[in-house]
Each structure stands twice: as structure tokens, then as C-alpha cells.
Design a protein around this motif. Sequence first.
Motif, PDB file in Angstrom:
ATOM      1  N   THR A   2       0.840  -1.185   0.000  1.00  0.00           N
ATOM      2  CA  THR A   2       0.000   0.000   0.000  1.00  0.00           C
ATOM      3  C   THR A   2       0.879   1.240   0.000  1.00  0.00           C
ATOM      4  OG1 THR A   2      -1.744  -1.144   1.213  1.00  0.00           O
ATOM      5  CG2 THR A   2      -1.811   1.258   1.223  1.00  0.00           C
ATOM      6  N   ASP A   3       0.575   2.157  -0.910  1.00  0.00           N
ATOM      7  CA  ASP A   3       1.241   3.458  -0.966  1.00  0.00           C
ATOM      8  C   ASP A   3       0.224   4.509  -0.557  1.00  0.00           C
ATOM      9  OD1 ASP A   3       3.713   2.492  -2.031  1.00  0.00           O
ATOM     10  OD2 ASP A   3       2.744   2.338  -3.988  1.00  0.00           O
ATOM     11  N   VAL A   4       0.599   5.366   0.414  1.00  0.00           N
ATOM     12  CA  VAL A   4      -0.284   6.413   0.917  1.00  0.00           C
ATOM     13  C   VAL A   4       0.386   7.756   0.702  1.00  0.00           C
ATOM     14  CG1 VAL A   4      -1.478   7.321   2.942  1.00  0.00           C
ATOM     15  CG2 VAL A   4      -1.238   4.854   2.658  1.00  0.00           C
ATOM     16  N   SER A   5      -0.408   8.745   0.258  1.00  0.00           N
ATOM     17  CA  SER A   5       0.081  10.101   0.086  1.00  0.00           C
ATOM     18  C   SER A   5      -1.018  11.074   0.532  1.00  0.00           C
ATOM     19  CB  SER A   5       0.440  10.346  -1.385  1.00  0.00           C
ATOM     20  OG  SER A   5      -0.738  10.469  -2.159  1.00  0.00           O
ATOM     21  N   PRO A   6      -0.732  12.368   0.547  1.00  0.00           N
ATOM     22  CA  PRO A   6      -1.769  13.328   0.918  1.00  0.00           C
ATOM     23  C   PRO A   6      -2.933  13.386  -0.078  1.00  0.00           C
ATOM     24  CG  PRO A   6       0.397  14.310   1.191  1.00  0.00           C
ATOM     25  CD  PRO A   6       0.586  12.997   0.470  1.00  0.00           C
ATOM     26  N   SER A   7      -2.756  12.806  -1.260  1.00  0.00           N
ATOM     27  CA  SER A   7      -3.847  12.846  -2.240  1.00  0.00           C
ATOM     28  C   SER A   7      -4.596  11.519  -2.366  1.00  0.00           C
ATOM     29  CB  SER A   7      -3.305  13.251  -3.618  1.00  0.00           C
ATOM     30  OG  SER A   7      -2.367  12.309  -4.082  1.00  0.00           O
ATOM     31  N   GLY A   8      -4.158  10.479  -1.630  1.00  0.00           N
ATOM     32  CA  GLY A   8      -4.883   9.218  -1.693  1.00  0.00           C
ATOM     33  C   GLY A   8      -4.024   8.025  -1.322  1.00  0.00           C
ATOM     34  N   PHE A   9      -4.536   6.847  -1.662  1.00  0.00           N
ATOM     35  CA  PHE A   9      -3.771   5.623  -1.438  1.00  0.00           C
ATOM     36  C   PHE A   9      -3.997   4.680  -2.608  1.00  0.00           C
ATOM     37  CE2 PHE A   9      -7.814   4.100   0.234  1.00  0.00           C
ATOM     38  CZ  PHE A   9      -7.856   2.791  -0.232  1.00  0.00           C
ATOM     39  N   ARG A  10      -3.088   3.729  -2.741  1.00  0.00           N
ATOM     40  CA  ARG A  10      -3.160   2.690  -3.776  1.00  0.00           C
ATOM     41  C   ARG A  10      -2.583   1.420  -3.182  1.00  0.00           C
ATOM     42  NH1 ARG A  10      -3.706   2.741  -9.316  1.00  0.00           N
ATOM     43  NH2 ARG A  10      -2.599   1.139 -10.463  1.00  0.00           N
ATOM     44  N   SER A  11      -3.318   0.324  -3.303  1.00  0.00           N
ATOM     45  CA  SER A  11      -2.825  -0.958  -2.803  1.00  0.00           C
ATOM     46  C   SER A  11      -3.142  -2.042  -3.816  1.00  0.00           C
ATOM     47  CB  SER A  11      -3.446  -1.289  -1.446  1.00  0.00           C
ATOM     48  OG  SER A  11      -4.836  -1.464  -1.569  1.00  0.00           O
ATOM     49  N   THR A  12      -2.329  -3.083  -3.794  1.00  0.00           N
ATOM     50  CA  THR A  12      -2.506  -4.202  -4.720  1.00  0.00           C
ATOM     51  C   THR A  12      -2.454  -5.499  -3.930  1.00  0.00           C
ATOM     52  OG1 THR A  12      -1.491  -2.961  -6.523  1.00  0.00           O
ATOM     53  CG2 THR A  12      -1.592  -5.354  -6.770  1.00  0.00           C
ATOM     54  N   ARG A  13      -3.345  -6.407  -4.317  1.00  0.00           N
ATOM     55  CA  ARG A  13      -3.369  -7.728  -3.675  1.00  0.00           C
ATOM     56  C   ARG A  13      -3.672  -8.772  -4.743  1.00  0.00           C
ATOM     57  NH1 ARG A  13      -7.091  -9.173   1.460  1.00  0.00           N
ATOM     58  NH2 ARG A  13      -6.370  -7.089   2.012  1.00  0.00           N
ATOM     59  N   ASP A  14      -2.958  -9.896  -4.682  1.00  0.00           N
ATOM     60  CA  ASP A  14      -3.260 -11.035  -5.550  1.00  0.00           C
ATOM     61  C   ASP A  14      -4.351 -11.864  -4.889  1.00  0.00           C
ATOM     62  OD1 ASP A  14      -1.438 -10.366  -7.519  1.00  0.00           O
ATOM     63  OD2 ASP A  14       0.188 -11.470  -6.562  1.00  0.00           O
ATOM     64  N   ILE A  15      -5.334 -12.237  -5.687  1.00  0.00           N
ATOM     65  CA  ILE A  15      -6.480 -12.990  -5.195  1.00  0.00           C
ATOM     66  C   ILE A  15      -6.583 -14.296  -5.982  1.00  0.00           C
ATOM     67  CG2 ILE A  15      -9.008 -12.994  -5.003  1.00  0.00           C
ATOM     68  CD1 ILE A  15      -8.872 -10.039  -4.432  1.00  0.00           C
ATOM     69  N   ALA A  16      -6.837 -15.379  -5.281  1.00  0.00           N
ATOM     70  CA  ALA A  16      -6.952 -16.704  -5.904  1.00  0.00           C
ATOM     71  C   ALA A  16      -8.363 -16.910  -6.442  1.00  0.00           C
ATOM     72  CB  ALA A  16      -6.581 -17.792  -4.906  1.00  0.00           C
ATOM     73  N   ALA A  17      -8.721 -16.067  -7.393  1.00  0.00           N
ATOM     74  CA  ALA A  17     -10.010 -16.167  -8.088  1.00  0.00           C
ATOM     75  C   ALA A  17      -9.864 -15.432  -9.408  1.00  0.00           C
ATOM     76  CB  ALA A  17     -11.134 -15.548  -7.252  1.00  0.00           C
ATOM     77  N   ASP A 141     -10.406  -8.065   2.242  1.00  0.00           N
ATOM     78  CA  ASP A 141     -10.380  -9.385   2.902  1.00  0.00           C
ATOM     79  C   ASP A 141     -11.676 -10.140   2.626  1.00  0.00           C
ATOM     80  OD1 ASP A 141      -7.871  -8.836   4.021  1.00  0.00           O
ATOM     81  OD2 ASP A 141      -8.706  -8.364   6.018  1.00  0.00           O
ATOM     82  N   VAL A 142     -12.802  -9.435   2.756  1.00  0.00           N
ATOM     83  CA  VAL A 142     -14.104 -10.081   2.541  1.00  0.00           C
ATOM     84  C   VAL A 142     -14.320 -10.372   1.055  1.00  0.00           C
ATOM     85  CG1 VAL A 142     -16.600  -9.904   2.875  1.00  0.00           C
ATOM     86  CG2 VAL A 142     -15.045  -9.006   4.610  1.00  0.00           C
ATOM     87  N   ILE A 143     -13.913  -9.453   0.180  1.00  0.00           N
ATOM     88  CA  ILE A 143     -14.012  -9.707  -1.257  1.00  0.00           C
ATOM     89  C   ILE A 143     -13.250 -10.973  -1.613  1.00  0.00           C
ATOM     90  CG2 ILE A 143     -13.238  -8.856  -3.531  1.00  0.00           C
ATOM     91  CD1 ILE A 143     -13.817  -5.979  -2.367  1.00  0.00           C
ATOM     92  N   GLU A 144     -12.044 -11.107  -1.073  1.00  0.00           N
ATOM     93  CA  GLU A 144     -11.219 -12.294  -1.339  1.00  0.00           C
ATOM     94  C   GLU A 144     -11.918 -13.562  -0.838  1.00  0.00           C
ATOM     95  OE1 GLU A 144      -6.535 -13.505  -0.981  1.00  0.00           O
ATOM     96  OE2 GLU A 144      -7.307 -11.968   0.378  1.00  0.00           O
ATOM     97  N   ARG A 145     -12.484 -13.498   0.351  1.00  0.00           N
ATOM     98  CA  ARG A 145     -13.185 -14.660   0.927  1.00  0.00           C
ATOM     99  C   ARG A 145     -14.400 -15.021   0.075  1.00  0.00           C
ATOM    100  NH1 ARG A 145     -15.297 -12.935   6.087  1.00  0.00           N
ATOM    101  NH2 ARG A 145     -17.322 -12.800   5.127  1.00  0.00           N
ATOM    102  N   LEU A 146     -15.181 -14.036  -0.328  1.00  0.00           N
ATOM    103  CA  LEU A 146     -16.371 -14.312  -1.153  1.00  0.00           C
ATOM    104  C   LEU A 146     -15.988 -14.853  -2.526  1.00  0.00           C
ATOM    105  CD1 LEU A 146     -18.532 -11.144  -0.347  1.00  0.00           C
ATOM    106  CD2 LEU A 146     -18.929 -13.487   0.463  1.00  0.00           C
ATOM    107  N   ALA A 147     -14.933 -14.301  -3.106  1.00  0.00           N
ATOM    108  CA  ALA A 147     -14.517 -14.749  -4.445  1.00  0.00           C
ATOM    109  C   ALA A 147     -14.000 -16.179  -4.411  1.00  0.00           C
ATOM    110  CB  ALA A 147     -13.447 -13.812  -4.998  1.00  0.00           C
ATOM    111  N   ALA A 148     -13.387 -16.565  -3.306  1.00  0.00           N
ATOM    112  CA  ALA A 148     -12.867 -17.932  -3.191  1.00  0.00           C
ATOM    113  C   ALA A 148     -13.968 -18.937  -2.955  1.00  0.00           C
ATOM    114  CB  ALA A 148     -11.851 -18.002  -2.048  1.00  0.00           C
ATOM    115  N   GLY A 149     -15.085 -18.477  -2.394  1.00  0.00           N
ATOM    116  CA  GLY A 149     -16.190 -19.389  -2.054  1.00  0.00           C
ATOM    117  C   GLY A 149     -17.045 -19.645  -3.210  1.00  0.00           C
TER     118      GLY A 149
END
Length: 149
Positions: A2-17, A141-149
Motif C-alpha cells: 500500500t502506498d499512501v500520500s496526501p492525495s490518496g492511497f493505492r494498494s494491490t493484492r493477488d487474489i486466488a479467483a 479481505d471479505v471480497i477475497e473470501r467471497l470470491a474464493a467461495g
Amino acid sequence: MTDVSPSGFRSTRDIAATPERVWEVLTTPSAFATWFGTDAVDVPLDRLTWRAVAGAPWSAQMVLPGGATIDWEGEMLTVDATSILSFTITDDASLEQRDTVTFELAGTDPNGCSLTLSQTGGGLDADGYAQAAAGWAGFVDVIERLAAG
């Protein structure tokens, strides 16, 4: 990451779906109510308007433990099936300022995808965006859990 700055944030996660499955979780109203509420709060379907159509307004009410509510609203901006979903967001309809939340999906292998999430717009300071990033991480976290189910 996750990168955070005064104008926002951006994060990336790999999901098994697949991107298609993650897209379904992002855009289906009942799934949205689950991931936007997480396990901590309720987002009643009868207080939710969520259509993944560019230009469509959206709204959701979070019911917190104890009964207090937070009313969220915005407008769908970019809806590019299985790749980009972006929308404006605010929890104070009296303010003109709206941040933009963007989900970007990219396939990583036959059964996986990379989800990049950002919130920008300057509605918060760097500390506020760090807190927002932590909150959105719970949603993912919940998106990942729902996508895996």
C-alpha cells in the motif's frame, strides 16, 4: 503493498479467483452489502442502491453495532466489465467534494487476479488516507473470501 500520500492511497493484492469471479463479487448488490459491511456492520439490502452502470447513482447505509448509521453515496464513473470499476464516494452528502474509488482487475494466471484499489481526490489528509486504506483492506479481505467461495 500500500502506498499512501496526501492525495490518496493505492494498494494491490493477488487474489486466488478469476477476474470474472471478483467482478461478480464487486458488482452484485448482495455481495457488495456483505463486503462493504464486513463482519462488523450491517448493510441492509433495502437501504442499498448498487448498479454497476456508468453514471448511475449509488447509496448504502451502514448500521453500526448499537444502531448508529452511516449514509454513503456516490456515482458510478467507469464500469469496464471484469477490469475497472470506479465510483465517487462520500459519507457527507452536504459536501460537494467526492473522492474516487477505483478497483482494477488483471488476470495473473488461469485462476487468479491482481486487484489494485485506490482512493483519490484529496478529501482526506495523509493520516486519513492511511486509515481509509486500512478500512478498505478489511473490505478486500471479505471480497477475497467471497470470491474464493
